[in-house]
Design a protein around this motif. Structure first.
Motif, PDB file in Angstrom:
ATOM      1  N   ILE A 316       0.842  -1.198   0.000  1.00  0.00           N
ATOM      2  CA  ILE A 316       0.000   0.000   0.000  1.00  0.00           C
ATOM      3  C   ILE A 316       0.877   1.248   0.000  1.00  0.00           C
ATOM      4  N   CYS A 317       1.910   1.235   0.836  1.00  0.00           N
ATOM      5  CA  CYS A 317       2.806   2.395   0.903  1.00  0.00           C
ATOM      6  C   CYS A 317       3.536   2.612  -0.423  1.00  0.00           C
ATOM      7  N   GLU A 318       3.944   1.522  -1.075  1.00  0.00           N
ATOM      8  CA  GLU A 318       4.592   1.643  -2.384  1.00  0.00           C
ATOM      9  C   GLU A 318       3.633   2.252  -3.404  1.00  0.00           C
ATOM     10  N   ALA A 319       2.392   1.777  -3.403  1.00  0.00           N
ATOM     11  CA  ALA A 319       1.389   2.334  -4.319  1.00  0.00           C
ATOM     12  C   ALA A 319       1.182   3.822  -4.033  1.00  0.00           C
ATOM     13  N   MET A 320       1.149   4.177  -2.752  1.00  0.00           N
ATOM     14  CA  MET A 320       0.971   5.576  -2.381  1.00  0.00           C
ATOM     15  C   MET A 320       2.140   6.434  -2.853  1.00  0.00           C
ATOM     16  N   SER A 321       3.350   5.896  -2.779  1.00  0.00           N
ATOM     17  CA  SER A 321       4.525   6.668  -3.191  1.00  0.00           C
ATOM     18  C   SER A 321       4.441   7.071  -4.656  1.00  0.00           C
ATOM     19  N   VAL A 322       3.834   6.197  -5.447  1.00  0.00           N
ATOM     20  CA  VAL A 322       3.675   6.430  -6.883  1.00  0.00           C
ATOM     21  C   VAL A 322       2.430   7.255  -7.174  1.00  0.00           C
ATOM     22  N   GLY A 323       1.432   7.131  -6.269  1.00  0.00           N
ATOM     23  CA  GLY A 323       0.169   7.824  -6.467  1.00  0.00           C
ATOM     24  C   GLY A 323      -0.905   6.966  -7.101  1.00  0.00           C
ATOM     25  N   THR A 324      -0.717   5.659  -7.134  1.00  0.00           N
ATOM     26  CA  THR A 324      -1.735   4.759  -7.682  1.00  0.00           C
ATOM     27  C   THR A 324      -2.922   4.706  -6.737  1.00  0.00           C
ATOM     28  N   PRO A 325      -4.137   4.994  -7.195  1.00  0.00           N
ATOM     29  CA  PRO A 325      -5.309   4.974  -6.302  1.00  0.00           C
ATOM     30  C   PRO A 325      -5.464   3.616  -5.620  1.00  0.00           C
ATOM     31  N   VAL A 326      -5.672   3.655  -4.296  1.00  0.00           N
ATOM     32  CA  VAL A 326      -5.707   2.446  -3.473  1.00  0.00           C
ATOM     33  C   VAL A 326      -7.111   2.161  -2.968  1.00  0.00           C
ATOM     34  N   ASP A 350     -15.982  -8.008   5.664  1.00  0.00           N
ATOM     35  CA  ASP A 350     -17.152  -8.863   5.456  1.00  0.00           C
ATOM     36  C   ASP A 350     -18.174  -8.251   4.496  1.00  0.00           C
ATOM     37  N   GLU A 351     -17.794  -7.147   3.847  1.00  0.00           N
ATOM     38  CA  GLU A 351     -18.676  -6.522   2.858  1.00  0.00           C
ATOM     39  C   GLU A 351     -17.891  -6.222   1.571  1.00  0.00           C
ATOM     40  N   PRO A 352     -17.425  -7.262   0.888  1.00  0.00           N
ATOM     41  CA  PRO A 352     -16.583  -7.046  -0.294  1.00  0.00           C
ATOM     42  C   PRO A 352     -17.311  -6.343  -1.447  1.00  0.00           C
ATOM     43  N   TYR A 353     -18.647  -6.303  -1.403  1.00  0.00           N
ATOM     44  CA  TYR A 353     -19.362  -5.560  -2.445  1.00  0.00           C
ATOM     45  C   TYR A 353     -19.029  -4.074  -2.369  1.00  0.00           C
ATOM     46  N   MET A 354     -18.609  -3.607  -1.172  1.00  0.00           N
ATOM     47  CA  MET A 354     -18.173  -2.218  -1.057  1.00  0.00           C
ATOM     48  C   MET A 354     -16.854  -1.998  -1.786  1.00  0.00           C
ATOM     49  N   MET A 355     -16.032  -3.022  -1.840  1.00  0.00           N
ATOM     50  CA  MET A 355     -14.806  -2.969  -2.638  1.00  0.00           C
ATOM     51  C   MET A 355     -15.155  -2.665  -4.091  1.00  0.00           C
ATOM     52  N   THR A 356     -16.119  -3.401  -4.616  1.00  0.00           N
ATOM     53  CA  THR A 356     -16.558  -3.200  -5.999  1.00  0.00           C
ATOM     54  C   THR A 356     -17.057  -1.770  -6.203  1.00  0.00           C
ATOM     55  N   PHE A 357     -17.815  -1.286  -5.246  1.00  0.00           N
ATOM     56  CA  PHE A 357     -18.376   0.068  -5.311  1.00  0.00           C
ATOM     57  C   PHE A 357     -17.268   1.106  -5.435  1.00  0.00           C
ATOM     58  N   TYR A 358     -16.229   0.984  -4.613  1.00  0.00           N
ATOM     59  CA  TYR A 358     -15.158   1.983  -4.626  1.00  0.00           C
ATOM     60  C   TYR A 358     -14.268   1.851  -5.863  1.00  0.00           C
ATOM     61  N   ILE A 359     -14.053   0.642  -6.323  1.00  0.00           N
ATOM     62  CA  ILE A 359     -13.273   0.469  -7.553  1.00  0.00           C
ATOM     63  C   ILE A 359     -14.005   1.126  -8.726  1.00  0.00           C
ATOM     64  N   LYS A 360     -15.306   0.928  -8.786  1.00  0.00           N
ATOM     65  CA  LYS A 360     -16.090   1.560  -9.856  1.00  0.00           C
ATOM     66  C   LYS A 360     -15.984   3.084  -9.788  1.00  0.00           C
ATOM     67  N   LYS A 361     -16.026   3.638  -8.583  1.00  0.00           N
ATOM     68  CA  LYS A 361     -15.885   5.093  -8.437  1.00  0.00           C
ATOM     69  C   LYS A 361     -14.557   5.570  -9.026  1.00  0.00           C
ATOM     70  N   LEU A 362     -13.506   4.817  -8.731  1.00  0.00           N
ATOM     71  CA  LEU A 362     -12.188   5.217  -9.228  1.00  0.00           C
ATOM     72  C   LEU A 362     -12.046   4.990 -10.725  1.00  0.00           C
ATOM     73  N   PHE A 363     -12.680   3.956 -11.239  1.00  0.00           N
ATOM     74  CA  PHE A 363     -12.656   3.718 -12.687  1.00  0.00           C
ATOM     75  C   PHE A 363     -13.347   4.846 -13.448  1.00  0.00           C
ATOM     76  N   GLU A 364     -14.390   5.424 -12.850  1.00  0.00           N
ATOM     77  CA  GLU A 364     -15.289   6.314 -13.601  1.00  0.00           C
ATOM     78  C   GLU A 364     -15.087   7.805 -13.338  1.00  0.00           C
ATOM     79  N   ASP A 365     -14.463   8.156 -12.220  1.00  0.00           N
ATOM     80  CA  ASP A 365     -14.362   9.567 -11.846  1.00  0.00           C
ATOM     81  C   ASP A 365     -12.895  10.002 -11.914  1.00  0.00           C
TER      82      ASP A 365
END
Length: 403
Positions: A316-326, A350-365
């Motif tokens: 996560i820290c490596e991704a942050m250093s580059v600026g890749t959305p996490v 225990d709510e992985p559907y929220m993972m999908t929700f946030y990935i979609k936000k990052l894909f689209e915005d």
């Protein structure tokens, strides 16, 4: 000041001394080693584990640092011999401070016991990496008992040694609320110090940063999935759902291709990948160099960490250093790194559907991804700052050596 490190890997800088191929492991150790060894006031020695006992040796590195080898062992057998080996090393090096990196293996308790016998237990610092007694509590999440593997069994056997080591020392350093709370629950009398962690040089020295326009759209990078704790089994069904929205979805995973392994967990993962229609979507990349990892972060649209438990995830820290959305599961020490909605998104395990929700936000915005990316780089410069991390460790050395 004489400082002796005890590590659970052979860092690349020491691999050369044994003629080993450099492996992409212990990046935080290499990062701190390369800074501390330059300090003229510190005489730094290091103990490293050797699997092939015939290759064990002691010597002096090209940087003029003393190194010692000890037998790598994942089991209890040979414990007393290991205590004696560390006692001999302590006599030879005569340290002012003993810095033990990690509690995950029984050599930590062996060194603690050796220091007790030499009456220098008040000179010992344990640096928290992961905490296996907490990891074992999460290891089987989402799995039936039949999936208990050798890793889980080994971890369970080592837990008493980890707990005993923490009960016997006075000083611990860590970097998240989770590791502090975990340690204090074992030994409330421990003096806890915050010490930052240094990543590999490339994540500080390379000026290329993540750019939405240059990233591969609808692509996800996952840094590890080789055993249950990394959580791949929990999210496969949701990745399948995500593919319904994005047929061009790409998922790239570094590390060993577990579908080629013969373990019970690996066979289950392969069946689930096929069942989820993800066989052509997921690519296992094999072991990557730090340069290759860096390029994967730049390439990805989103970095995903679905782990069942983490302390401060280096990935996560490596991704942050580059600026890749996490996007990450809300577990362990991750909330000490990611502020939800500001420099990444966190979802309940225990709510992985929220993972999908946030990935979609990052894909689209696009505006959102760029804001998240900028904030990640700022947070990285705070959390993994090289100068402040080195200063914190040296100040701790000075404090303990003078007690």
């Amino acid at each position: 000041m004489r400082v002796l490190w005890v590590c659970n890997v052979v860092i690349p800088e020491i691999s050369d001394e044994f003629g080993f191929k450099r492996r992409n492991v212990g990046g935080w150790l290499s990062g701190m080693w390369n800074q501390i060894r330059k300090n003229p006031q510190i005489n730094l020695g290091i103990c490293v584990p050797i699997i092939d006992y015939e290759k064990m040796k002691d010597g002096i590195t090209k940087y003029n640092n003393k190194y010692y080898s000890y037998k790598w062992q994942n089991q209890i057998e040979g414990y007393e011999e290991q205590v004696q080996r560390f006692s001999d090393i302590l006599e030879q090096f005569n340290p002012d401070v003993v810095h033990i990196w990690g509690t995950e293996y029984i050599h930590t308790m062996a060194m603690v016991e050796a220091c007790k016998s030499k009456k220098i237990i008040d000179k010992v610092i344990i640096n928290i990496q992961g905490i296996i007694y907490k990891y074992t509590e999460k290891y089987m999440y989402g799995l039936e008992d039949s999936y208990k593997d050798d890793i889980y069994i080994s971890m369970k056997k080592r837990c008493p040694y980890e707990i005993n080591a923490l009960k016997n020392v006075q000083y611990v350093c860590g970097r998240t609320d989770w590791d502090k709370a975990s340690v204090m629950s074992i030994n409330p009398k421990i003096k806890y110090y915050h010490c930052g962690e240094i990543l590999r040089d490339i994540f500080y020295d390379n000026n290329d940063k993540w750019n939405y326009k240059k990233s591969k759209k609808h692509s996800i990078f996952i840094s590890q999935a080789n055993y249950p704790i990394k959580g791949l089994h929990v999210i496969l069904s949701q990745l399948s759902e995500l593919k319904k929205y994005y047929p061009d979805l790409l998922i790239r995973i570094s590390g060993t291709d577990i579908t080629k392994s013969d373990s019970v967990y690996s066979r289950m993962i392969y069946k689930e990948i096929v069942k989820s229609n993800l066989l052509e979507t997921i690519t296992f990349l094999g072991m990557l160099s730090e340069e290759q990892m860096y390029r994967e972060y730049l390439r990805a649209n989103v970095f995903l960490s679905p782990s069942l438990i983490e302390n401060s995830s280096n990935s996560i820290c490596e991704a942050m250093s580059v600026g890749t959305p996490v996007v990450s599961s809300y577990v362990g020490g991750v909330p000490s790194i990611i502020v939800h909605g500001e420099n990444g998104f966190l979802y309940p395990l225990d709510e992985p559907y929220m993972m999908t929700f946030y990935i979609k936000k990052l894909f689209e915005d696009i505006d959102l991804t760029e804001k998240i990316s900028d904030n990640e780089i700022k947070r990285f410069n705070e959390f993994n700052n090289r100068q402040s991390s080195v200063k914190q460790v040296i100040e701790l050395y000075n404090k303990i050596s003078k007690l």
